[in-house]
Design an enzyme around this catalytic site. Sequence first.
Site, PDB file in Angstrom:
ATOM      1  N   HIS A 168      -3.199   6.916   2.856  1.00 52.73           N
ATOM      2  CA  HIS A 168      -3.799   5.280   2.745  1.00 52.73           C
ATOM      3  C   HIS A 168      -5.301   4.966   2.986  1.00 52.73           C
ATOM      4  CE1 HIS A 168      -4.198   1.358   0.627  1.00 52.73           C
ATOM      5  NE2 HIS A 168      -4.082   0.930   1.917  1.00 52.73           N
ATOM      6  N   ASN A 193      -9.835  -1.195   0.451  1.00 53.82           N
ATOM      7  CA  ASN A 193      -8.277  -0.509   0.083  1.00 53.82           C
ATOM      8  C   ASN A 193      -7.666  -0.928  -1.312  1.00 53.82           C
ATOM      9  OD1 ASN A 193      -6.126  -0.788   0.314  1.00 53.82           O
ATOM     10  ND2 ASN A 193      -5.837  -1.657   2.653  1.00 53.82           N
ATOM     11  N   CYS A 238       0.797  -1.473   0.020  1.00 48.12           N
ATOM     12  CA  CYS A 238       0.011  -0.192   0.000  1.00 48.12           C
ATOM     13  C   CYS A 238       0.949   1.719   0.013  1.00 48.12           C
ATOM     14  CB  CYS A 238      -1.244   0.180   1.241  1.00 48.12           C
ATOM     15  SG  CYS A 238      -1.611  -1.511   1.018  1.00 48.12           S
TER      16      CYS A 238
END
Length: 334
Positions: A256, A286, A116
Amino acid sequence: MRELRPVGIYATGSYVPERVLTNADLEKMVDTSDEWIVTRTGIRERRLASADQASSDLAYEAAVKALTKANISAQELDMIIVATVTPDMMFPSTACLLQDRLGASKAAALDVSAACTGFIYGIATASQFIANGLYRYVLVVGVETLSKITDYTDRNTCVLFGDGAGAALLGPVPQGSGFQAFELGAEGSGGPLLSLPAGGSRIPASTDSVANRLHYISMSGSEVFKFAVRVMNSSTEAVLEKAGVSREELDLLVPHQANLRIIDAAIKRFGLSEEKVVVNLDRYGNMSSASIPVALDEALEAGRVKEGDHVVLVGFGGGLTWGATLLKWTFQRA
Ligand code: ACO
């Protein structure tokens, strides 16, 4: 020694697949509820790539949009960096596949693997080549098709992830603007907390690895959660300090998009009002390395970024890794 030149983002582009997977859909697949998912994560729906869509296909769509907005042709690109943990295949790299598809014939191409945090690692790498004068235009893409490595029988993970791509075109900008600071880090000892165990050289693909479901994301959610809150705060603080920018001077935080509760912890810590924080995880979940560039692209499209704004991009994820950058935003070029 040659003086370093300032680097900024000229334009961004994003793409998400059409297919929507809602919490109601997931209720029919695993023992979960819309109420649990929304209160624990903030996620309401996510996008899923079709069976014939690979990461390079999503990356291509986002890249074309970024290049079009920047008014730079693929042939002018000096380098392409793709951040992904879901490459089309082990090799060639997704960056090479994208280079071919775009016709970016003079561009060097490589993939970055930092989960990520990949997009932040990617722009940090790209900006060095431009700052030292070696290259002028570098395209950085964060792309994931996490649905292809998600176990849709595991309620601990399948509610969290989605697919998408975001791209940014980097180039030289006027003195005093662009990237002001970077903070990158890794804690390899935490690797097992978030991993895709099989398919590499440690556990090559076999009938056993497939039967044991080792080709799917494995995650210790609550450990990753604690890590995420810690490093999101510390890396945001680090770039503010390095750039000499106070909390009050921060205009936009693009974090994020893993869990609304992680973002809320940062909002509290930095005393930010909601309009200073970009949140889109309710619609996309996500998307790992694609989350930050898609959120940034949406913020730019919505006119949430003005000339001279202090913008922080901050990410964390598998590795374990983390990264942040602070930009003094400019729409000018040099
Ligand atoms: N529906 C219903 N119940 C669930 C679900 C679900 N989808 N998932 C887990 N549960 C249950 C668990 O089984 C557990 O039940 P138990 O107590 O009977 O065992 C209970 O809910 C609580 O589980 P926790 O793990 O304590 O729940 P938590 O509040 O920590 O939330 C979550 C879980 C959402 C995964 C959270 O830990 C999180 O967001 N962690 C960070 C994840 C993350 O950011 N990962 C990605 C990093 S980015 C990358 O690199 C891919």
